[in-house]
Enzyme design. Structure first.
Site, short mmCIF file in Angstrom:
data_model
loop_
_atom_site.label_atom_id
_atom_site.label_comp_id
_atom_site.label_asym_id
_atom_site.label_seq_id
_atom_site.Cartn_x
_atom_site.Cartn_y
_atom_site.Cartn_z
N PHE A 1 0.86 -1.18 0.00
CA PHE A 1 0.00 0.00 0.00
C PHE A 1 0.89 1.23 0.00
O PHE A 1 2.09 1.13 0.25
CB PHE A 1 -0.90 -0.03 1.25
CG PHE A 1 -2.37 -0.18 0.95
CD1 PHE A 1 -2.83 -1.16 0.09
CD2 PHE A 1 -3.32 0.67 1.54
CE1 PHE A 1 -4.19 -1.30 -0.17
CE2 PHE A 1 -4.67 0.53 1.28
CZ PHE A 1 -5.12 -0.45 0.42
N GLN B 1 -8.16 14.52 4.04
CA GLN B 1 -7.43 13.78 3.01
C GLN B 1 -8.24 13.67 1.71
O GLN B 1 -9.41 13.29 1.76
CB GLN B 1 -7.11 12.38 3.52
CG GLN B 1 -6.49 11.48 2.46
CD GLN B 1 -5.91 10.22 3.08
OE1 GLN B 1 -6.64 9.27 3.35
NE2 GLN B 1 -4.62 10.22 3.33
N ARG C 1 -0.73 9.35 -0.14
CA ARG C 1 -1.92 9.85 -0.83
C ARG C 1 -1.85 11.33 -1.15
O ARG C 1 -2.31 11.76 -2.22
CB ARG C 1 -3.15 9.57 0.04
CG ARG C 1 -3.49 8.13 0.03
CD ARG C 1 -4.72 7.85 0.83
NE ARG C 1 -5.03 6.43 0.68
CZ ARG C 1 -5.96 5.79 1.38
NH1 ARG C 1 -6.66 6.44 2.29
NH2 ARG C 1 -6.18 4.52 1.18
N HIS D 1 -12.03 12.36 1.37
CA HIS D 1 -12.08 10.96 1.78
C HIS D 1 -12.01 10.74 3.29
O HIS D 1 -12.77 9.95 3.84
CB HIS D 1 -10.93 10.23 1.10
CG HIS D 1 -10.84 8.77 1.43
ND1 HIS D 1 -11.88 7.90 1.20
CD2 HIS D 1 -9.84 8.03 1.97
CE1 HIS D 1 -11.52 6.67 1.58
NE2 HIS D 1 -10.30 6.73 2.06
C1 FAD Z 1 -15.22 4.15 0.71
C2 FAD Z 1 -14.21 4.07 1.80
C3 FAD Z 1 -13.22 3.10 1.78
C4 FAD Z 1 -12.28 3.01 2.79
N1 FAD Z 1 -11.32 2.05 2.72
C5 FAD Z 1 -10.43 1.92 3.74
C6 FAD Z 1 -9.49 0.87 3.75
O1 FAD Z 1 -9.45 0.03 2.87
N2 FAD Z 1 -8.61 0.80 4.78
C7 FAD Z 1 -8.63 1.71 5.80
O2 FAD Z 1 -7.82 1.59 6.71
N3 FAD Z 1 -9.54 2.71 5.82
C8 FAD Z 1 -10.45 2.83 4.83
N4 FAD Z 1 -11.37 3.84 4.87
C9 FAD Z 1 -11.47 4.66 6.07
C10 FAD Z 1 -12.15 3.86 7.16
O3 FAD Z 1 -13.02 2.92 6.60
C11 FAD Z 1 -12.95 4.74 8.11
O4 FAD Z 1 -12.16 5.80 8.56
C12 FAD Z 1 -13.42 3.94 9.32
O5 FAD Z 1 -14.08 2.77 8.91
C13 FAD Z 1 -14.32 4.76 10.21
O6 FAD Z 1 -14.86 3.91 11.19
P1 FAD Z 1 -15.65 4.49 12.42
O7 FAD Z 1 -16.08 3.32 13.23
O8 FAD Z 1 -14.86 5.55 13.07
O9 FAD Z 1 -16.92 5.22 11.77
P2 FAD Z 1 -18.13 4.67 10.79
O10 FAD Z 1 -17.86 3.33 10.27
O11 FAD Z 1 -18.37 5.77 9.86
O12 FAD Z 1 -19.32 4.54 11.80
C14 FAD Z 1 -19.95 5.66 12.38
C15 FAD Z 1 -21.11 5.17 13.22
O13 FAD Z 1 -21.61 6.26 13.96
C16 FAD Z 1 -23.01 6.29 13.86
N5 FAD Z 1 -23.42 7.69 14.00
C17 FAD Z 1 -22.91 8.77 13.39
N6 FAD Z 1 -23.56 9.88 13.79
C18 FAD Z 1 -24.48 9.48 14.68
C19 FAD Z 1 -25.47 10.14 15.45
N7 FAD Z 1 -25.67 11.48 15.39
N8 FAD Z 1 -26.27 9.41 16.26
C20 FAD Z 1 -26.12 8.06 16.34
N9 FAD Z 1 -25.20 7.37 15.64
C21 FAD Z 1 -24.40 8.09 14.81
C22 FAD Z 1 -23.34 5.68 12.52
O14 FAD Z 1 -24.65 5.13 12.55
C23 FAD Z 1 -22.27 4.59 12.43
O15 FAD Z 1 -22.72 3.43 13.07
C24 FAD Z 1 -12.32 3.93 3.86
C25 FAD Z 1 -13.31 4.88 3.91
C26 FAD Z 1 -14.23 4.98 2.88
C27 FAD Z 1 -15.24 6.09 2.94
#
Ligand code: FAD
Length: 558
Positions: A114, A227, A273, A337
């Site tokens: 990567f 980013q 990136r 992103h």
């Molecule tokens: C298309 C894409 C591909 C990616 N690919 C990669 C990858 O291959 N490798 C990598 O390392 N990273 C990758 N990333 C980045 C990574 O996936 C994310 O940064 C990470 O998954 C975020 O996880 P999280 O648990 O913090 O938030 P999220 O998975 O976004 O979860 C947020 C949660 O909070 C809840 N929530 C939000 N606001 C509220 C509210 N007001 N009230 C109640 N609930 C709420 C939502 O319902 C959800 O359950 C990618 C991101 C994207 C967008």
């Protein structure tokens, strides 16, 4: 509705935190505006980084150094060392829970190269890694009978007696506000890509947790660092994973030239990136693009490899751009992103407020500094989700009972009544469109003083207009008109913080690039975190030092 540990958000970070807190003996509940498996984590494609030692030269130390360098020396090195050291154990834990990672021929977990990684370090499940992780974590949640307040929209964090007491949430299915309290509250609400009109992020990524913390008086860190991912599909902005380049795809311009050799002669397409996005944007700006895009060429990988390793990317390209990458290159361009910034926490996930924790993209520990490496975010959600869950459960053991005061609920009811009571006014979508488009124009890959100053004024005017928007749906059941209006308010506050910090950072570092006035990094003046608080209805900027353990800043080339 009262718990030892209340987790807000059910993506990878929230679920991993909930599992850990449960296993540490706490009564845990999760609040989520989406069903857990619909969280944006499920859209992650390319993979998750840990130095498993499969490549002889790889080690947690090497992973840590790559991350420090990738962060353009703005990441906190104590946090990065913990991260790199604990990541391998967390991967084996996921594997033992049933994550079906792709394997190498010798049976060990396969790892792909990567961007900006010294050796192949990214573990993956074809190109649906996030989908696999989110299913596995959800199974573990269900197995433990952890309560999920599903389709509850957290609106306000509540502080009383110097502690976070819980949250006031809108019940999306039945309507009405509910108070849910927790001795420890963990924010895991994800990122804020929807501040931009074109983004890889799902519609739900509106920075709710960052804005709720900000409004409670907590500091956000490094908000100027958004980013831009180099390969988002033209025209929708859907992500095409870095895993394509990891498997060997080329980037070419309209003349068929592999232009990365001009910008990053060693790492080429696998430079970090920020570097790749700037190179693409330069090609496009100087007239060597096609339709505002460059081309991602997978043809030489052959059908077999594309179908076995990158089936999801192929499907996305075929469905949304009408291109089959086995035969034709995919049009891509940089797109918003990932937010490196977020709620400031220590390495245990603690925020400044007693009883409030944060993990995942909503938080800024800071592992990613000015630029995140691909594959490090999923890993951060797991490692720091686990750490925050553990700390929150241990602290809850000694914490007083939590309760959301009646007065807080009454205030929220009044505010909601005021919002729903408006009959005339502008609909929120117009404000949202203008915010998203102007941020894309004025706070994108390259930043100019004049455009940023202009954007501050635009946001100010939009915030003014927002005060009078009308929510036309007055109903209780699945009132997305209401929740989207609230989300827009969050996005506006965050945009104001981002651009203010951007104007003030008079250097180029990581994702913050000012080639026209401050083209280089200035460690003397700016090797420090931006820290933003909300004071008297506006963002107020300050700075905090970066933690350096063993790596002094050096020039960053790839
Ligand atoms: C298309 C894409 C591909 C990616 N690919 C990669 C990858 O291959 N490798 C990598 O390392 N990273 C990758 N990333 C980045 C990574 O996936 C994310 O940064 C990470 O998954 C975020 O996880 P999280 O648990 O913090 O938030 P999220 O998975 O976004 O979860 C947020 C949660 O909070 C809840 N929530 C939000 N606001 C509220 C509210 N007001 N009230 C109640 N609930 C709420 C939502 O319902 C959800 O359950 C990618 C991101 C994207 C967008």
């Amino acid at each position: 509705m009262s718990h030892d540990v209340l987790v807000i958000g059910a993506g990878c970070a929230g679920m991993r935190a909930a599992i850990e807190a449960h296993d540490a003996g706490a009564d845990v509940a999760v609040v989520s505006k989406l069903h857990p498996t619909r969280s944006h984590s499920g859209a992650a494609e390319g993979g998750i980084n840990a130095a498993l030692g499969n490549a002889k030269e790889d080690s947690p130390e090497a992973h840590a150094y790559d991350t420090v360098k990738g962060s353009d020396f703005l990441g906190d090195q104590d946090a990065i060392e913990v991260f790199a050291k604990e990541a391998p154990g967390d991967i084996y834990q996921l594997e033992n829970w049933g994550a079906v990672f792709t394997r190498a021929e010798d049976g060990r977990l396969a790892q792909r190269p990567f961007g900006a990684a010294g050796s192949p370090r990214t573990i993956f499940a074809a190109d649906i890694t996030g989908h696999v992780l989110i299913q596995v974590l959800y199974e573990q949640l269900v197995k433990r009978n952890i309560k999920v307040y599903e389709e509850f929209f957290a609106w306000k964090l509540v502080e009383d007696d110097g502690r976070c007491q819980g949250v006031i949430a809108w019940d999306m299915l039945n309507g009405g506000l509910k108070a849910i309290s927790g001795k420890s509250v963990i924010l895991a609400t994800g990122g804020a890509g929807r501040v931009y009109r074109v983004t890889t992020n799902a519609y739900a990524c509106t920075g709710d947790g960052m804005a709720m913390a900000l409004r409670l008086g907590l500091p956000l860190k490094d908000m100027e660092f958004m980013q831009f991912h180099p390969t988002t599909l033209y025209p929708t902005g859907i992500l095409i994973t870095e895993g394509c380049r990891g498997e060997g795809a080329y980037l070419i311009n309209k003349d068929g030239e592999r232009f990365m050799k001009k910008y990053a002669p060693n790492a080429l397409e696998l430079a970090s990136r920020d570097v790749v996005s700037r190179s693409e944007q330069t090609e496009i700006d100087e007239g060597r693009g096609i339709n505002g895009s460059v081309m991602l060429d997978l043809r030489h990988l052959g059908a077999e490899r594309i179908i076995s390793r990158l089936p999801g990317s192929r499907e996305l390209a075929m469905t949304y751009a009408g291109v089959d990458p086995i035969y034709d290159p995919i049009p891509v361009r940089p797109g918003a992103h990932y937010h490196m910034g977020g709620v400031s926490t220590d390495i245990h996930g603690k925020t400044e407020l007693e009883g409030l924790y944060a993990a995942g993209e909503v938080a800024c520990v800071s592992v990613h500094g000015a630029n995140r490496l691909g594959g490090n975010s999923l890993m951060e959600t797991i490692t720091f989700g686990r750490r925050a869950g553990r700390t929150a459960a241990e602290d809850a053991h000694f914490a007083p009972d939590a309760a959301v005061p009646d007065s807080a609920l009454a205030d929220a009811e009044r505010e909601l009544g005021e919002l729903l009571g408006r009959s005339g006014g502008e609909r929120p979508w117009q404000v949202r469109e203008e915010l998203g488009s102007s941020m894309l124009d004025n706070f994108g890959v390259f930043r100019r003083e004049e455009q940023m100053s202009n954007e501050i004024e635009i946001i100010e005017k939009l915030r003014h207009r927002y005060n009078n928007v009308v929510v036309e749906d007055k109903g209780g059941v699945f009132n997305s008109d209401l929740t989207q209006a609230i989300e827009l308010g969050y996005c506006l506050d965050l945009a104001a913080c981002m651009v203010q910090a951007g104007v003030a950072r008079k250097e180029s570092r990581g994702a913050h690039a000012r080639p026209h006035d401050y083209p280089t990094r200035d460690d003397d003046q700016f090797m420090k975190h931006s820290v933003t608080r909300w004071v008297d209805g506006a963002p107020k900027l300050d700075y905090a030092p970066v933690t350096v353990t063993k790596w002094q800043p050096t020039e960053r080339t790839y």
